[in-house]
Design a protein around this motif. Sequence first.
Motif, PDB file in Angstrom:
ATOM      1  N   GLU A 157       7.032   0.376   8.560  1.00 31.41           N
ATOM      2  CA  GLU A 157       6.154   1.324   7.878  1.00 31.41           C
ATOM      3  C   GLU A 157       4.913   1.616   8.715  1.00 31.41           C
ATOM      4  OE1 GLU A 157       4.916  -2.775   6.326  1.00 31.41           O
ATOM      5  OE2 GLU A 157       6.683  -1.768   7.143  1.00 31.41           O
ATOM      6  N   TYR A 158       4.516   0.682   9.575  1.00 31.54           N
ATOM      7  CA  TYR A 158       3.402   0.931  10.480  1.00 31.54           C
ATOM      8  C   TYR A 158       3.790   2.015  11.484  1.00 31.54           C
ATOM      9  CZ  TYR A 158       1.006  -3.361   8.903  1.00 31.54           C
ATOM     10  OH  TYR A 158       0.373  -4.326   8.168  1.00 31.54           O
ATOM     11  N   ALA A 159       4.992   1.877  12.030  1.00 33.32           N
ATOM     12  CA  ALA A 159       5.463   2.876  12.992  1.00 33.32           C
ATOM     13  C   ALA A 159       5.511   4.257  12.353  1.00 33.32           C
ATOM     14  CB  ALA A 159       6.839   2.479  13.520  1.00 33.32           C
ATOM     15  N   TRP A 201       3.226   9.626  12.117  1.00 34.44           N
ATOM     16  CA  TRP A 201       2.737  10.766  11.322  1.00 34.44           C
ATOM     17  C   TRP A 201       1.338  11.152  11.792  1.00 34.44           C
ATOM     18  CZ3 TRP A 201      -1.555  11.354   8.202  1.00 34.44           C
ATOM     19  CH2 TRP A 201      -1.584  12.493   7.378  1.00 34.44           C
ATOM     20  N   ALA A 202       0.467  10.145  11.979  1.00 40.02           N
ATOM     21  CA  ALA A 202      -0.902  10.423  12.393  1.00 40.02           C
ATOM     22  C   ALA A 202      -0.963  11.023  13.793  1.00 40.02           C
ATOM     23  CB  ALA A 202      -1.731   9.133  12.331  1.00 40.02           C
ATOM     24  N   ILE A 203      -0.119  10.537  14.680  1.00 46.86           N
ATOM     25  CA  ILE A 203      -0.072  11.082  16.041  1.00 46.86           C
ATOM     26  C   ILE A 203       0.254  12.574  15.996  1.00 46.86           C
ATOM     27  CG2 ILE A 203       1.228  11.026  18.208  1.00 46.86           C
ATOM     28  CD1 ILE A 203       1.595   7.940  17.588  1.00 46.86           C
ATOM     29  N   GLY A 204       1.233  12.913  15.178  1.00 47.07           N
ATOM     30  CA  GLY A 204       1.613  14.317  15.049  1.00 47.07           C
ATOM     31  C   GLY A 204       0.507  15.168  14.457  1.00 47.07           C
ATOM     32  N   LYS A 205      -0.214  14.633  13.474  1.00 54.07           N
ATOM     33  CA  LYS A 205      -1.298  15.384  12.852  1.00 54.07           C
ATOM     34  C   LYS A 205      -2.409  15.697  13.855  1.00 54.07           C
ATOM     35  CE  LYS A 205      -2.038  16.172   8.959  1.00 54.07           C
ATOM     36  NZ  LYS A 205      -1.837  17.384   8.130  1.00 54.07           N
ATOM     37  N   MET A 253       0.842  -1.199   0.000  1.00 54.34           N
ATOM     38  CA  MET A 253       0.000   0.000   0.000  1.00 54.34           C
ATOM     39  C   MET A 253       0.877   1.250   0.000  1.00 54.34           C
ATOM     40  SD  MET A 253      -2.826   1.273   2.816  1.00 54.34           S
ATOM     41  CE  MET A 253      -4.026   0.061   2.297  1.00 54.34           C
ATOM     42  N   ASP A 254       0.451   2.252  -0.749  1.00 51.71           N
ATOM     43  CA  ASP A 254       1.148   3.529  -0.778  1.00 51.71           C
ATOM     44  C   ASP A 254       1.240   4.103   0.636  1.00 51.71           C
ATOM     45  OD1 ASP A 254       2.002   6.087  -2.330  1.00 51.71           O
ATOM     46  OD2 ASP A 254       0.374   6.746  -1.010  1.00 51.71           O
ATOM     47  N   GLN A 255       2.427   4.600   0.998  1.00 51.11           N
ATOM     48  CA  GLN A 255       2.630   5.073   2.367  1.00 51.11           C
ATOM     49  C   GLN A 255       1.720   6.246   2.707  1.00 51.11           C
ATOM     50  OE1 GLN A 255       4.802   3.515   4.588  1.00 51.11           O
ATOM     51  NE2 GLN A 255       3.913   4.810   6.177  1.00 51.11           N
ATOM     52  N   ASN A 256       1.462   7.134   1.757  1.00 50.57           N
ATOM     53  CA  ASN A 256       0.575   8.267   2.048  1.00 50.57           C
ATOM     54  C   ASN A 256      -0.839   7.793   2.373  1.00 50.57           C
ATOM     55  OD1 ASN A 256       2.553  10.226   1.652  1.00 50.57           O
ATOM     56  ND2 ASN A 256       2.156  10.345  -0.547  1.00 50.57           N
ATOM     57  N   LEU A 257      -1.306   6.765   1.657  1.00 49.55           N
ATOM     58  CA  LEU A 257      -2.629   6.211   1.936  1.00 49.55           C
ATOM     59  C   LEU A 257      -2.642   5.529   3.297  1.00 49.55           C
ATOM     60  CD1 LEU A 257      -5.511   5.556   1.125  1.00 49.55           C
ATOM     61  CD2 LEU A 257      -4.644   3.586  -0.169  1.00 49.55           C
ATOM     62  N   PHE A 258      -1.561   4.818   3.594  1.00 49.77           N
ATOM     63  CA  PHE A 258      -1.477   4.161   4.904  1.00 49.77           C
ATOM     64  C   PHE A 258      -1.460   5.209   6.015  1.00 49.77           C
ATOM     65  CE2 PHE A 258       0.972   0.956   7.698  1.00 49.77           C
ATOM     66  CZ  PHE A 258      -0.218   0.470   8.220  1.00 49.77           C
ATOM     67  N   ASN A 259      -0.764   6.296   5.803  1.00 47.62           N
ATOM     68  CA  ASN A 259      -0.790   7.383   6.780  1.00 47.62           C
ATOM     69  C   ASN A 259      -2.223   7.831   7.068  1.00 47.62           C
ATOM     70  OD1 ASN A 259       2.011   7.409   6.773  1.00 47.62           O
ATOM     71  ND2 ASN A 259       2.192   9.286   5.558  1.00 47.62           N
ATOM     72  N   VAL A 262      -1.530  -5.768  13.539  1.00 50.02           N
ATOM     73  CA  VAL A 262      -0.519  -6.636  12.941  1.00 50.02           C
ATOM     74  C   VAL A 262      -0.960  -7.213  11.595  1.00 50.02           C
ATOM     75  CG1 VAL A 262       0.506  -7.278  15.160  1.00 50.02           C
ATOM     76  CG2 VAL A 262      -1.343  -8.673  14.219  1.00 50.02           C
ATOM     77  N   GLU A 263      -2.196  -6.948  11.193  1.00 48.73           N
ATOM     78  CA  GLU A 263      -2.693  -7.494   9.933  1.00 48.73           C
ATOM     79  C   GLU A 263      -2.151  -6.694   8.740  1.00 48.73           C
ATOM     80  OE1 GLU A 263      -4.982 -10.358   9.596  1.00 48.73           O
ATOM     81  OE2 GLU A 263      -3.928 -10.494  11.505  1.00 48.73           O
ATOM     82  N   PRO A 264      -2.214  -7.249   7.528  1.00 51.37           N
ATOM     83  CA  PRO A 264      -1.744  -6.523   6.336  1.00 51.37           C
ATOM     84  C   PRO A 264      -2.464  -5.189   6.179  1.00 51.37           C
ATOM     85  CG  PRO A 264      -2.100  -8.832   5.826  1.00 51.37           C
ATOM     86  CD  PRO A 264      -2.649  -8.627   7.204  1.00 51.37           C
ATOM     87  N   ALA A 265      -1.730  -4.200   5.690  1.00 46.34           N
ATOM     88  CA  ALA A 265      -2.267  -2.841   5.593  1.00 46.34           C
ATOM     89  C   ALA A 265      -3.528  -2.779   4.738  1.00 46.34           C
ATOM     90  CB  ALA A 265      -1.205  -1.906   5.035  1.00 46.34           C
TER      91      ALA A 265
END
Length: 284
Positions: free
Chosen positions: A36-38, A43-47, A1-7, A116-119
């Motif tokens: 990549e989860y971390a 990123w989301a925590i900061g937002k 998955m694209d990192q921006n989408l995961f964010n 822990v599941e796939p993004a």
Amino acid sequence: MDQNLFNEICLQQLTLSAVHEGETVAVLTRGDERAEYADAFLWAIGKLGAQGFHLRLPAPTSASGAWAVGESGLAANRLAVEALKSVDMVVDCTFLLFSPEQFEIQGAGTRILTAVEPASLLARLMPTRELRERVEIGAELLAKAQTMRITSPHGTDVTYRLGVYPTLSEYGYTDQPGRWDHWPAAFVFTGGADDGVDGRIVLAPGDVLLPFNTYVQAPVELTIEQGFIRDIRGGLDADLLSSYIRSFDDPRGYGMSHVGWGLDERAHWHGLTQFGGGMGMELR
């Protein structure tokens, strides 16, 4: 998955989990797993205006490549446990489930979310407030029940005596102090009395053996008396299940575990054919 989408989906999750300015959230990983989860959760925590940090444990050294259920990898790491107890929320990307350290962290008022599941599965089964309401209604019904009888056209007829163990629920996010939940999840469950499960369970082709993350190919018949499996009959699937339970060399392995039902109509029966690397949460 694209990192921006995961964010973005991690931001949606933490919004449901009520992360806000003034809170501190820790993201727990081990080795090089789910880096990549971390990144996405930080990123989301900061937002959301909260403070966050990433606590990375050493990679597991067990032959299986993972901690066993009930073992967190934190037993000898008091500094890490105290750090996790000091925050408002832990995003657990390691699977602390049922470990003494998990219960200690919850006891300090820290809420825990396991991811822990796939993004791609996390995105498709994003929890909702409506799903939470459905789960909570199911939990209320189950908590009132004294007996659960399960039958099937294939021959299952088993009865659980309830009321001994608490009813638990999972709806995929956590916004209450000390609560643990799992993303994705949508089910309710409890346990039968230790000596209060009797009858027969027939696993039919297409049912799922979650210890193996495989679909049953031929019928397996389990005879249960006073809470324990007394007999397992069938073909290869029965032999594999018998071998698996026997390998623990512990009679408790034949004891009946929790029982309940799922509530997310978006979950796909064929989910095991799509995703690898998780623990079968879509089927659960």
